[in-house]
Design a protein around this motif. Structure first.
Motif, short mmCIF file in Angstrom:
data_model
loop_
_atom_site.label_atom_id
_atom_site.label_comp_id
_atom_site.label_asym_id
_atom_site.label_seq_id
_atom_site.Cartn_x
_atom_site.Cartn_y
_atom_site.Cartn_z
N GLU A 66 0.70 -1.17 0.04
CA GLU A 66 -0.10 -0.19 0.15
C GLU A 66 1.07 1.19 -0.09
N THR A 112 0.99 6.87 3.63
CA THR A 112 -0.07 7.89 3.99
C THR A 112 0.47 8.54 5.18
N GLU A 123 -12.10 11.46 10.78
CA GLU A 123 -12.34 9.95 10.46
C GLU A 123 -11.65 9.55 9.19
N VAL A 124 -10.59 8.94 9.27
CA VAL A 124 -9.84 8.69 8.14
C VAL A 124 -9.03 7.39 8.54
N PRO A 125 -8.48 6.39 7.60
CA PRO A 125 -7.94 5.27 8.11
C PRO A 125 -6.37 5.49 8.69
N PRO A 126 -6.08 4.63 9.61
CA PRO A 126 -4.75 5.03 10.03
C PRO A 126 -3.63 5.12 9.12
N LYS A 150 -0.93 3.88 12.56
CA LYS A 150 -0.73 2.58 12.55
C LYS A 150 0.26 2.24 13.72
#
Length: 556
Positions: free
Chosen positions: A195, A198, A283-286, A317
């Motif tokens: 991936e 980020t 609200e965002v993914p780690p 993360k």
């Protein structure tokens, strides 16, 4: 209401205005007058706003109609505002709406309204009106000087001056850039990564660090790098979106307070996604990397601990990186008589009114002073270790500061050093004398007599500021770190005279006793003592806590 002077619209056709534009202006003006008439009969605010919007749209296309439509436009504007704005329009910046010197075109009217909105703190709406005024002025050759002056005034009043000093702190910018670059290299070098990397810039302000991260990602060959940036302040958010767009982007797309900026110069570059939100509501993914510089002179006064804890526990993360990684507080004794006036009256105290500041923020070089002690480490704060940090919250620490020369200690000067990476390669500090430093130091008062404890009543007369010290004498500090602030109480006795635990239990003590985090921290301390064999289980002689707590702790 019949249309006034319809021949004026016909004359526009003869001077080169397209016929379809004239027809549209007639229809829009009739609709605006009908909305104004309906609004006057019903008192409907939306109808007044619709009328003013239609009048303004017509004048935006045909400014020559200002003499005919300005009265009706200003009526709709006035009646469509609430009481607070009417007060501002009737006095102050826009006082000329219904008397005195009237605006002679739409940009001038928008500038007057924007100034009134700025007075009310409605910066976002004021900014939108000023940008609209600039577009109208540019299209029709009207002078932009008033618009530019209004924009500059609005920015100065909406954005605190320290923000611009911060942007010009080159050592700070370079340290953050170097730390972000190292983190990106480390993340890119990890094997088995599928991936894209980020990142999240918390409290991006005008977007400087997000742009730095974007540029570094491009230089490192990371076109799939995705950068989230959040900013709660609506004006700073707008400035960040403009900066990212005007600096390098080919386009900016807005979706529900989220801006997507894709930069395309010679190659595809990383994407920056701007969110208008507080990070604690984001609200965002780690993500792999979080960087945040929401620190003040006190270090934690802007809620940085709460932000860091939430970021590490929810947005980062497990193997991610946080910038800054940790911080260390330092303290020094200073002789500074001019602080007497800053800490308030020393002759009396009212029980219901606080006559003094808890601490003072200022640059040491601005004050007449003499340094009495060298820098001593007061506390280490691990931002990237949330479990350890939570255990540290609320705990009382005692630290000694030893005078290296005789003098009168009026204050303890506290400053900090940020370790941006876990290895400590990149640091930034608020220490006095650092070149281009925009963070002042914090001065906590030292009094001639001991502070009373929280359980005792405040004295009728405050102790005099300043304690006379000889070389090698000490002042003990009582420090406590909370989520939203740091408490520092200089004591006027040596560590050997620190009072023993007291049996009087206040409501604050009871709340402290029932704090699960306190007990968890005590358990961890006990385990560490047992593992390393330090002898006694706990030494509570230096803690100003109820005896019940120490007795209970000894049974763990």
């Amino acid at each position: 209401m019949p249309l006034k002077r319809k021949h004026s619209y016909k004359s526009k056709t003869q001077t080169g205005v397209a016929e379809h534009l004239v027809l549209w202006a007639v229809e829009a003006t009739q609709a605006a007058r009908q909305s104004l008439l309906n609004a006057k009969s019903t008192g409907s605010i939306p109808e007044f706003n619709a009328a003013s919007a239609r009048f303004a749209a017509v004048l935006e296309e045909l400014p020559e109609l200002w003499p005919e439509l300005s009265d009706e436009l200003m009526q709709a504007v006035w009646l469509g505002f609430d009481e607070a704005m009417r007060t501002r329009l009737a006095e102050g910046a826009a006082g000329s709406l219904f008397g005195g010197e009237r605006p002679c075109n739409l940009p001038q009217l928008l500038c007057l309204i924007s100034r009134a909105l700025t007075d009310e703190g409605r910066y976002w709406t004021a900014r939108s009106l000023l940008h609209r005024a600039r577009r109208v002025a540019q299209r029709h050759g009207i002078s932009e000087s008033l618009v530019c002056a209004s924009l500059a005034d609005m920015h100065c009043r909406a954005v605190p001056p320290w923000h611009f000093h911060m942007l010009n702190d080159q050592p700070r910018n370079q340290a953050f850039a170097a730390s972000i670059g190292d983190a990106l290299r480390e993340l890119a070098a990890r094997t088995a990564r599928v991936e894209p990397v980020t990142c999240l810039d918390i409290g991006t302000g005008t977007g400087l660090l997000a742009l730095i991260c974007q540029q570094l990602g491009s230089e490192l060959g990371m076109p799939k790098l995705q950068i989230h940036a959040c900013e709660e302040n609506e004006l700073l958010f707008a400035m960040a979106s403009e900066l990212i767009n005007s600096a390098q982007s080919t386009g900016l797309e807005e979706k529900e307070h989220v801006f997507f900026a894709q930069v395309e110069l010679k190659e595809v570059k990383p994407t920056v996604i701007l969110h208008r939100a507080n990070s604690r509501n984001l609200e965002v993914p780690p993500v792999d990397l979080i960087f945040c510089e929401a620190v003040d002179a006190e270090l934690v006064g802007e809620g940085f601990l709460q932000t860091a804890l939430d970021a590490c526990e929810r947005l980062l993360k497990p193997d991610g990186r946080l910038i800054p990684s940790s911080a260390t507080l330092f303290g020094q004794l200073v002789e500074c008589p001019c602080l007497q006036a800053r800490f308030g009256c020393d002759h009396f105290q009212l029980t219901s009114v606080q006559l003094r500041e808890n601490f003072v923020c200022d640059f040491l070089e601005n004050l007449e002073h003499k340094i009495l002690s060298g820098p001593a480490e007061l506390m280490h704060i691990p931002f990237d270790k949330p479990k350890d940090l939570r255990c540290q919250l609320g705990f009382v620490h005692f630290v000694e500061l030893q005078a290296l020369q005789s003098g009168t200690a009026h204050a303890v000067m506290v400053w900090w050093e940020l370790r941006l990476d876990k290895h400590g390669r990149h640091k930034i500090s608020s220490r006095p004398g650092r070149e281009e430093n925009h963070w002042p130091q914090v001065f906590w008062p030292v009094h001639a007599e001991a502070h009373v404890s929280d359980e005792e009543a405040e004295p009728a007369v405050l102790p005099k500021l300043g304690r006379t010290l000889l070389a090698s004498e000490c002042v003990a500090l009582q420090l406590r770190l909370l989520e939203d602030r740091l408490e520092c109480k200089p004591r006027t006795f040596g560590p050997s005279k620190v009072p023993k635990s007291k049996f009087k239990i206040s409501s604050g003590d009871l709340q402290w006793l029932n704090d699960a985090q306190v007990w968890e921290c005590l358990k961890q301390q006990c385990q560490a003592i047992k593992v390393y064999g330090y002898g006694a289980l706990l030494d509570g002689s230096a803690l100003v806590q109820p005896a019940a707590l120490l007795t209970a702790a000894s049974s763990l």
